[in-house]
Design an enzyme around this catalytic site. Structure first.
Site, short mmCIF file in Angstrom:
data_model
loop_
_atom_site.label_atom_id
_atom_site.label_comp_id
_atom_site.label_asym_id
_atom_site.label_seq_id
_atom_site.Cartn_x
_atom_site.Cartn_y
_atom_site.Cartn_z
N TYR A 6 0.82 -1.22 0.00
CA TYR A 6 0.00 0.00 0.00
C TYR A 6 0.85 1.27 0.00
CZ TYR A 6 -3.42 -3.42 1.78
OH TYR A 6 -4.22 -4.51 1.97
N TYR A 133 -14.38 -4.63 2.61
CA TYR A 133 -13.01 -5.05 2.30
C TYR A 133 -12.91 -6.54 2.63
CZ TYR A 133 -8.04 -5.83 2.31
OH TYR A 133 -6.80 -6.33 2.03
N ASP A 223 -17.36 -12.87 6.81
CA ASP A 223 -15.91 -12.70 6.76
C ASP A 223 -15.49 -12.14 8.12
OD1 ASP A 223 -13.31 -11.92 6.50
OD2 ASP A 223 -13.59 -10.80 4.65
N LYS A 250 -6.25 -13.56 10.36
CA LYS A 250 -5.57 -12.62 11.27
C LYS A 250 -5.24 -13.20 12.65
CE LYS A 250 -6.27 -8.31 8.94
NZ LYS A 250 -7.29 -8.19 7.88
C1 LIG Z 1 -7.31 -8.52 6.40
C2 LIG Z 1 -8.62 -8.97 5.88
C3 LIG Z 1 -8.71 -9.91 4.82
C4 LIG Z 1 -7.49 -10.41 4.10
O1 LIG Z 1 -6.66 -11.18 4.88
P1 LIG Z 1 -5.12 -11.39 4.40
O2 LIG Z 1 -4.58 -12.38 5.39
O3 LIG Z 1 -4.47 -10.05 4.49
O4 LIG Z 1 -5.15 -11.91 3.02
C5 LIG Z 1 -9.96 -10.34 4.45
N1 LIG Z 1 -11.08 -9.89 5.05
C6 LIG Z 1 -11.04 -9.00 6.06
C7 LIG Z 1 -12.29 -8.56 6.69
C8 LIG Z 1 -9.81 -8.50 6.49
O5 LIG Z 1 -9.77 -7.58 7.46
#
Ligand SMILES: *Cc1c(COP(=O)(O)O)cnc(C)c1O
Length: 401
Positions: A6, A133, A223, A250
């Site tokens: 980024y 996102y 997600d 994460k």
């Molecule tokens: C960070 C994130 C992702 C992507 O995860 P990466 O391990 O960086 O590929 C997907 N969805 C959400 C909501 C996120 O915060």
């Protein structure tokens, strides 16, 4: 040479070089700072946790990794059993991958193929949220909605397979009314939209979404890559409203090793379970189920349960609300707080330019983006440390009158 994320490489400021880290602290050669970002929201137990380090080391003595194609092992078996038992409802089938974005791709592929396997080739569209996102890979970008991350997709013209709606019930109802027969799934970051600007919305929206998904046979995907493991003040938002598929990443490994998982319920899994080879899920990241990552994740979940984390997170939220109460500034549009997340949104991004360095000089690591100054602290933070993070955020506005 490293190509940083980024960043416009020509104008980027030098990153801080970390030489050690422990608890909530990051160490550079000449500074010590509280990590108010938890390394992109993942390091919930802080750095150098002896138990997680030990779990990784012990596993490394046996093997670091074996592929899951034709092989299996105890850490991945134990982790999938643990997740099946720990996650709500019948979210029981764990498909592992190496990152959140890939796990999101897997969830979207599952939803599409679920209908293809039934012979329904009309359900090609995904319903998603504005400001969503879901990661930086291509399908994840497509269901995302943030120009700052996904603008390159403009080159493809209008998105054909995704519809975006705001987090408002009338818009949700209208979208289902209009598109229900074309939708395979509705994907959301539940309650808290992270990278889209720490936007928070009400659980009633998700409850209505669940009803409409049931009514029209649309799969609901949460997600929870960012929201999972307590960040919203709920263990998982899925504890409040049950999705068909949940995506975790994460904090899954406590931030020690990149790993993610897509967990499907029985209905989704049974849509693939068949004598027909062509109904199988054709996906398999090389490092899925990595034994070091699974060992770290198992220990991380154990610490989470044993350490009364939900209580800690409720305390972080309460403390944050108290510290932020009554604080305002003409440049601030809104202060939002939920669980272990606080965000100060300003009207003009220039008003927080320079905050990273300001915080660094005061012993706090922060990485504001666009109009958002935020903190998502490790849950092991104590009151004095948390106060310092929040005071630094407030001080910025007081000093820079
Ligand atoms: C960070 C994130 C992702 C992507 O995860 P990466 O391990 O960086 O590929 C997907 N969805 C959400 C909501 C996120 O915060």
């Amino acid at each position: 040479m490293i190509w940083y994320p980024y960043e416009q490489m020509k104008t980027m400021k030098a990153p801080y070089k970390i030489i050690d880290a422990e608890g909530v602290y990051l160490y550079t050669e000449d500074n010590k700072m509280i990590d108010s970002v938890s390394s992109w929201w993942s390091v919930i137990h802080g750095y150098k946790n002896p138990e997680i380090n030990n779990a990784i080391t012990e596993q490394a003595k046996k093997f670091a990794h074996v592929m899951l194609g034709g092989l299996t092992h105890e850490p991945v078996q134990r982790l999938s059993e643990k997740l099946a038992a720990w996650l709500p409802g019948d979210l029981d089938y764990c498909f592992f991958s190496d990152s959140g974005s890939v796990a999101v791709e897997v969830s979207l592929k599952m939803a599409l193929q679920y209908y293809v396997n039934k012979g329904d080739l009309k359900r090609t569209k995904v319903l998603a949220l504005t400001h969503a996102y879901h990661g930086d890979t291509f399908k994840a970008m497509e269901v995302g909605d943030d120009e700052d991350y996904h603008f390159i997709l403009e080159a493809y013209g209008e998105k054909r397979y995704c519809i975006h709606i705001p987090t408002k019930i009338p818009a949700l109802e209208a979208a289902f009314e209009k598109y229900h027969s074309e939708l395979n799934c509705f994907i959301v970051e539940p309650l808290l939209q992270g990278a889209g600007g720490m936007r928070m919305y009400d659980v009633s929206f998700l409850k209505r979404a669940r009803e409409l998904c049931d009514k029209y046979g649309v799969l609901l995907i949460f997600d929870e890559v960012a929201t999972g493991f307590g960040r919203t003040g709920n263990r998982f938002v899925a504890d409040l409203v049950l999705p068909d598929i949940i995506v975790l990443g994460k904090a899954l490994t406590g931030g020690y090793i990149g790993h993610a998982v897509t967990v499907a319920n029985h209905k989704v899994f049974n849509g693939f379970y068949s004598d027909a080879p062509e109904k199988a899920l054709m996906h398999g990241p090389t490092f899925m189920g990595n034994a070091l990552a699974c060992s770290a994740a198992l220990k991380s979940i154990e610490l989470f349960e044993r350490g009364n984390y939900m209580e800690r997170i409720r305390h972080i939220e309460k403390f944050t609300r108290k510290e932020m109460e009554g604080f305002s500034d003409r440049r601030i549009k809104e202060i939002r707080i939920m669980g272990g997340c606080v965000c100060i949104e300003v009207y003009d991004s220039h008003d927080i330019a320079g905050y990273r360095q300001f915080a660094y000089e005061r012993g706090v690591f922060s990485r504001p983006f666009l109009n958002y100054m935020y903190a998502m602290v490790p849950y092991v933070i104590n009151d004095a440390q948390l106060k310092k993070v929040l005071d630094t955020m407030k001080e910025w506005f007081v000093v820079n009158m």
